[in-house]
Design an enzyme around this catalytic site. Structure first.
Site, PDB file in Angstrom:
ATOM      1  N   ASP A  48       1.052   4.825   4.746  1.00  0.00           N
ATOM      2  CA  ASP A  48      -0.287   5.097   5.335  1.00  0.00           C
ATOM      3  C   ASP A  48      -1.177   5.610   4.261  1.00  0.00           C
ATOM      4  OD1 ASP A  48       0.502   7.579   4.828  1.00  0.00           O
ATOM      5  OD2 ASP A  48       0.656   8.440   6.779  1.00  0.00           O
ATOM      6  N   CYS A  62      24.439   1.003  20.004  1.00  0.00           N
ATOM      7  CA  CYS A  62      24.169   1.888  18.972  1.00  0.00           C
ATOM      8  C   CYS A  62      25.804   2.751  18.422  1.00  0.00           C
ATOM      9  CB  CYS A  62      23.076   2.807  19.028  1.00  0.00           C
ATOM     10  SG  CYS A  62      23.516   4.614  19.892  1.00  0.00           S
ATOM     11  N   CYS A 118      26.488   5.625  20.730  1.00  0.00           N
ATOM     12  CA  CYS A 118      27.009   5.385  22.071  1.00  0.00           C
ATOM     13  C   CYS A 118      28.229   4.751  21.908  1.00  0.00           C
ATOM     14  CB  CYS A 118      25.802   4.418  22.852  1.00  0.00           C
ATOM     15  SG  CYS A 118      24.477   5.552  23.532  1.00  0.00           S
ATOM     16  N   ASP A 141       4.178   2.388  15.075  1.00  0.00           N
ATOM     17  CA  ASP A 141       4.940   3.631  14.146  1.00  0.00           C
ATOM     18  C   ASP A 141       5.024   4.878  15.093  1.00  0.00           C
ATOM     19  OD1 ASP A 141       2.260   4.247  12.978  1.00  0.00           O
ATOM     20  OD2 ASP A 141       3.455   5.817  12.404  1.00  0.00           O
ATOM     21  N   CYS A 172      24.473   0.602  25.637  1.00  0.00           N
ATOM     22  CA  CYS A 172      23.797   0.730  24.349  1.00  0.00           C
ATOM     23  C   CYS A 172      24.850   0.315  23.291  1.00  0.00           C
ATOM     24  CB  CYS A 172      23.140   2.004  23.920  1.00  0.00           C
ATOM     25  SG  CYS A 172      22.526   2.423  22.398  1.00  0.00           S
ATOM     26  N   HIS A 206      20.582   6.803  18.092  1.00  0.00           N
ATOM     27  CA  HIS A 206      20.407   6.434  19.503  1.00  0.00           C
ATOM     28  C   HIS A 206      18.943   6.032  19.639  1.00  0.00           C
ATOM     29  CE1 HIS A 206      20.819   5.418  23.574  1.00  0.00           C
ATOM     30  NE2 HIS A 206      19.810   6.201  23.793  1.00  0.00           N
TER      31      HIS A 206
END
Lengths: 376, 376
Positions: B93, B306, B309, B266, B304, B335
């Site tokens: 940014d 991930c 999980c 974002d 999930c 997660h």
């Protein structure tokens, strides 16, 4: 077979031993360093990261897990392995060390110890039976006898009484230990008194444990005294059982203890140093907060095979520490643990080559080197 | 080719677009969510973990990196990619948002902004040229124009002046931007005023940027106003350039914005929520500190994929959060980021099926479901 120590080779100079410790969660070469996962997590790291650091056995603390989340919740998972997702061997301590080091108000009775929780001040009671019951529920591969950990120094008379009590506690704990998948270690105490260490070792061995620990060495004594405490006990420990020096993680202390016949070590040192911005190196400790690393584009140690040294500059790690980003402590934890597991690999190689005494001199000289131990 | 947006498909209902953003660090499907690595680290996570979460582009904050460690140290590494070891695309940014949100005392001049450092109160000055110079040294794939970020609400007159100034700043920044490997985005401002948003969009597009961002949407307005701000600007943005909505990460807001034609998002939301013990789920937010998870042996979301999980129970994560172990926030960050990247996968599939409007209704209904958004 819940635990078996296989002695492979003794260094021809000194008492150092190279062996293999067979557990229900794999076989691991000794001497071995075991990182500490106080609250069922080696701080900041996942099990995969520990494996990448070539860790074998890790520790967890019974006292902390008893208080939070409680042994029943962990048992509901099947034990610590499932709870924390670690499929290597785990060792739990007895809680004794924390009871004696974290709580000021306590009453030591024959039955056990009454003390106040370090969290909320509530009154708690731990006995040999209770400690073993909790450890049975935590279901680690190796559990420890509940012992008294006296401060240093205490009088000969007090230490003698304490050693006797710890022996009675060891027997009581062993009697209630019912889980035949968990090995149980006895603990030798006796402070700096040669005859009490000898007595404690001989009598503890009579109780026939799966391994033997030497306690009370890490509690603030000077190095000479520490090494003597080991020397007083080791001759009375059986050759076919593993020997574990509790709470010692300084690299030079580890080498000195291995030379005296120790096989297993644990310490919070590598992770605690890391969280304060310090790295263990072959040339002594360095403090990444030091301004001289601000634009140092080299890794902590160019020869190190750890994830941190393979991917990050000292400048980046310094930045992370400097701006309080937890990734900094995490990267340093990885390096410091790998430093110690790599040191143990070196130590094992040197034992096999009957060369550990020479290696020790070289290592100590390097440690005194350029970085001058700049730890804060 | 420093950046190319390829529009593949438009949802037949609404303005949602499925496309591919080609960068010098790989091609990524849009709409995309970009995790925020404020200080050159997505808090607690390594680049490998971000990749396992299927992240593409990540953000870093120019203001923070300018202050610490300074752009020259990062440039000495070759730029942010080398500094933080991330080989995917990075966006920086302009620093404008932090200047206007972190510092209370400031003086907005035509030349730039004078303000006090949030770290030590020292007086600093940031101008369009300075922001671009810093971003050139940070060497991210995509850099942003330096804009004024007025609070909400301000008067029409103030906003009009501010939009004009931001346009002059955009032109000045573009003129000094010399690095032809870095794409540069313009920023549309104008608050809740339809004609100012339109004017800002048209005039910014005239400056011919590589992409366009809609700023000022995240600054505390209600949802209806937020969505209007997008609607006011999007019709005047070119179809062949990516559109980026800054600072928005709420799942429902993301879907609403995609429906309005946005490609990039974002937000610190997933990592910030995680550090406070909260998990994003298909059934709303859950707070792992809640006692009901104490002995819940299920993962956060059974479906999930991930790392968290796949390997850990809610009970274990709750324990970690409860005893202040950073691994807890780390597992929740993994997660939550994966939840959002997975949501973006779903969104892209629904666009291709011309079904995003229906999906939105279903998603919102689920979010209002059983967990009742128990976030603390």
């Amino acid at each position: 077979m819940k635990l078996k120590y296989e002695l492979i080779h003794k260094d021809k100079n000194g008492n150092a031993r190279y062996g293999i410790l067979h557990t229900l969660h794999g076989s691991y070469e000794t001497p071995i360093f075991m990182p500490v996962g106080t609250q069922a997590t080696v701080k900041m790291l996942t099990p995969e990261e520990l494996k990448n650091c070539k860790c074998g056995i890790i520790l967890a603390n019974t006292y902390h897990l008893w208080l939070r989340p409680g042994e029943d919740i962990i048992n509901k998972h099947g034990g610590l392995h499932q709870f924390m997702n670690y499929d290597g061997p785990i060792l739990t301590d007895s809680g004794g060390f924390q009871v004696f080091s974290l709580s000021n108000i306590r009453d030591i009775m024959e039955e056990g110890v009454s003390f106040k929780s370090h969290l909320d001040g509530s009154t708690l009671f731990l006995s040999p039976e209770k400690s073993i019951n909790i450890q049975n529920k935590l279901n680690a591969d190796i559990i420890m006898s509940f012992d008294e950990c006296p401060p240093y120094p205490v009088s000969y008379e007090y230490m003698k009484e304490s050693v006797e009590r710890t022996l009675r506690w060891a027997q009581r704990g062993k009697e209630v230990h019912q889980n035949d998948k968990q090995a149980i270690f006895g603990i030798v105490q006796g402070g700096e008194f040669a005859d009490l260490r000898k007595y404690s070792a001989i009598e503890t061995v009579k109780l026939d444990f799966d391994g033997y620990s030497i306690g009370g060495v890490s509690v603030g004594e000077d190095h000479i005294t520490k090494y003597k405490m080991i020397d007083y006990a080791v001759p009375y420990l059986p050759e076919d059982k593993p020997r574990y020096l509790m709470g010692v993680g300084d690299p030079v202390d580890i080498i000195e203890a291995v030379i005296r016949g120790i096989d297993m070590f644990d310490c919070v040192l590598p992770t605690r140093l890391a969280r304060h911005g310090n790295a263990l190196t072959n040339y002594g400790r360095i403090n990444l907060k030091n301004a001289k690393y601000k634009d140092d584009l080299n890794p902590i140690e160019p020869d190190c095979d750890c994830y941190t040294c393979q991917n990050y500059t000292k400048s980046y790690i310094r930045h992370l520490i400097n701006v309080n980003e937890t990734l900094g402590g995490r990267l340093l934890s990885i390096h410091n643990i790998r430093f110690l597991t790599h040191l143990m690999e070196e130590i094992r190689t040197q034992i096999k080559n009957n060369n550990l005494l020479t290696f020790k001199e070289e290592f100590i000289n390097k440690q005194k080197g350029e970085n001058n131990n700049e730890m804060s």
